[in-house]
Design a protein around this motif. Structure first.
Motif, PDB file in Angstrom:
ATOM      1  N   CYS A 118       0.851  -1.201   0.000  1.00 30.84           N
ATOM      2  CA  CYS A 118       0.000   0.000   0.000  1.00 30.84           C
ATOM      3  C   CYS A 118       0.883   1.246   0.000  1.00 30.84           C
ATOM      4  O   CYS A 118       1.864   1.293   0.746  1.00 30.84           O
ATOM      5  N   TYR A 119       0.510   2.248  -0.766  1.00 28.55           N
ATOM      6  CA  TYR A 119       1.175   3.557  -0.695  1.00 28.55           C
ATOM      7  C   TYR A 119       0.114   4.657  -0.765  1.00 28.55           C
ATOM      8  O   TYR A 119      -0.758   4.638  -1.640  1.00 28.55           O
ATOM      9  N   SER A 168       9.935  -1.216  -1.648  1.00 25.75           N
ATOM     10  CA  SER A 168      10.393   0.183  -1.650  1.00 25.75           C
ATOM     11  C   SER A 168      11.722   0.300  -2.387  1.00 25.75           C
ATOM     12  O   SER A 168      11.927   1.213  -3.193  1.00 25.75           O
TER      13      SER A 168
END
Ligand SMILES: Cc1cc2nc3c(=O)[nH]c(=O)nc-3n(C[C@H](O)[C@H](O)[C@H](O)COP(=O)(O)OP(=O)(O)OC[C@H]3O[C@@H](n4cnc5c(N)ncnc54)[C@H](O)[C@@H]3O)c2cc1C
Ligand code: FES
Length: 376
Positions: free
Chosen positions: A84-85, A110
């Protein structure tokens, strides 16, 4: 140090409420549907933070509420991995949208994003979701508290308020490791210079990288808060950051007599992936004891587990591959049909009632109350 206290004049409502504006852009990208995104820009924010900007592959505009996140699913070494971002951009500029990602030491996605995602490339994502948004409240006096990459949802809320000329008073206090680690530093200063009612303060743990820093040094304390936002007890508070930071903020506010009904927070932390997710358990008399047998219908594999563990944690321990991301019941990635048996679920917005009615549950926040057969 600047003071964020508002003038005594009552705040007027803005011409449009946020919700009206967002729904005008509603394109119906449901959080359960995958979409192809095209990366159109990558920008360095700090030494370990980058912003990735996207547009929808079908050129639809994106409707979301400031503070919501998307779940991206890059294919890394042939495996689809979900994370999730938060959308850090403003929903009032819906033709492109951004995520801002901090490198996590040893982190799979990431680091992959930082090293591999370039303009022109495509990525699969699931639509905006999440309930951490300032549009959930009518409050006109807001306090945004963030640390590290937790700045992203509050930045989206701030950008949206500026774009919509919303009649709100925002005190934004961000904590960073050092001055060079302040994400969106220049933009926040710029926004504060022209947006009436927006006041920004950064608190830096160390100032080795910029000895001439004149802002507060150390961690956020009640003293810093009282000096910079003397009316903080009257504000609606939105907090995002690492768990330790949020625990400290909660303790600080509660100790100062803040009414925690006006407190909202979101955590990006997953905790230890191997340990069960901590969720409130049912009343002691209702909690079943003993071992349950879980059968994975597609593979025929079975394993034993107790009610003390989440099904996600137990399934992973047993070697099953289960898509998951937030581990907090908010993103919906681990949604799975329970074919037989019953569970206790403590979801956090990641599943709709109609999906529950069809027998789906979020495995990261569900615990068995009987033997189970699940659609995996
Ligand atoms: C709602 C939400 C919004 C978010 N928004 C943002 C955002 O805006 N910006 C942002 O930067 N991040 C955000 N995050 C966090 C993001 O989703 C990722 O969790 C983060 O980027 C780390 O992912 P990763 O794949 O790089 O790390 P992972 O590979 O998941 O690893 C995370 C950490 O766990 C350790 N680890 C991994 N596997 C194990 C294991 N088996 N045992 C012990 N330790 C292990 C790694 O070494 C690393 O330290 C958000 C999270 C949520 C839930
Ligand atoms: S992993 Fe996000 S809801 Fe389960």
């Amino acid at each position: 140090m600047s003071t964020f206290q508002t003038a005594s004049a009552p705040l007027k409502r803005s011409r449009f409420t946020d919700v009206e504006v967002w729904s005008a852009f509603d394109t119906g990208w449901s959080s359960g549907e995958p979409k192809s995104l095209i990366c159109c820009d990558v920008r360095d924010e700090t030494r370990d933070v980058k912003t990735f900007t996207f547009q929808c592959g079908d050129f639809q505009v994106l409707a979301f509420e400031p503070g919501q996140f998307i779940t991206i699913v890059p294919s890394i070494n042939g495996q689809a991995i979900s994370r999730c971002y938060t959308l850090s951009s403003s929903p009032a500029r819906p033709f492109t949208f951004s995520i801002t990602v901090k490198r996590v030491p040893g982190g799979l996605v990431s680091n992959w994003l930082h090293e591999n995602l370039h303009a022109g490339e495509q990525l699969t994502a699931y639509g905006p979701a999440g309930t951490f948004t300032s549009t959930c409240s009518d409050a006109r006096k807001l306090l945004y508290l963030s640390a590290g990459s937790g700045v992203t949802p509050l930045m989206s809320m701030t950008r949206a308020s500026c774009d919509l000329a919303a009649d709100v008073d925002i005190a934004f206090v961000h904590s960073a490791r050092s001055p060079v680690d302040i994400v969106f530093r220049k933009e926040l200063q710029l926004l504060a210079s022209f947006k009436p009612g927006l006041h920004v303060l950064s608190v830096c743990e160390t100032i080795e990288t910029e000895p001439e820093w004149i802002g507060p040094v150390g961690r956020l304390t009640l003293e810093i808060l009282l000096q910079s936002v003397p009316d903080f007890l009257e504000r609606e508070v939105f907090t995002c950051g690492p768990k330790g930071y949020m625990d400290a903020v909660q303790a600080l506010l509660a100790g100062a007599g803040f009414n925690m009904e006006h407190y909202h927070q979101e955590s990006f932390d997953l905790g230890d992936p191997s340990s069960p997710v901590v969720v409130p358990v049912a009343a002691p008399s209702m909690v079943p004891t003993g071992a349950f047998t879980v059968t994975l219908a597609k593979s025929g594999r079975t394993f034993q587990m107790s009610h003390d563990e989440t099904i996600l944690a137990a399934a992973k321990r047993a070697g099953a591959v289960v898509p998951s991301s937030c581990s907090q019941g908010i993103c919906g990635t681990c949604k799975t049909a329970i074919l037989e048996g019953s569970v206790d679920m403590n979801a956090n917005g990641g599943i709709r009632q109609r999906e529950i009615d069809k027998g789906f549950r979020l495995l990261c926040c569900s615990r068995p109350t009987s033997d189970l057969v699940i659609d995996l």
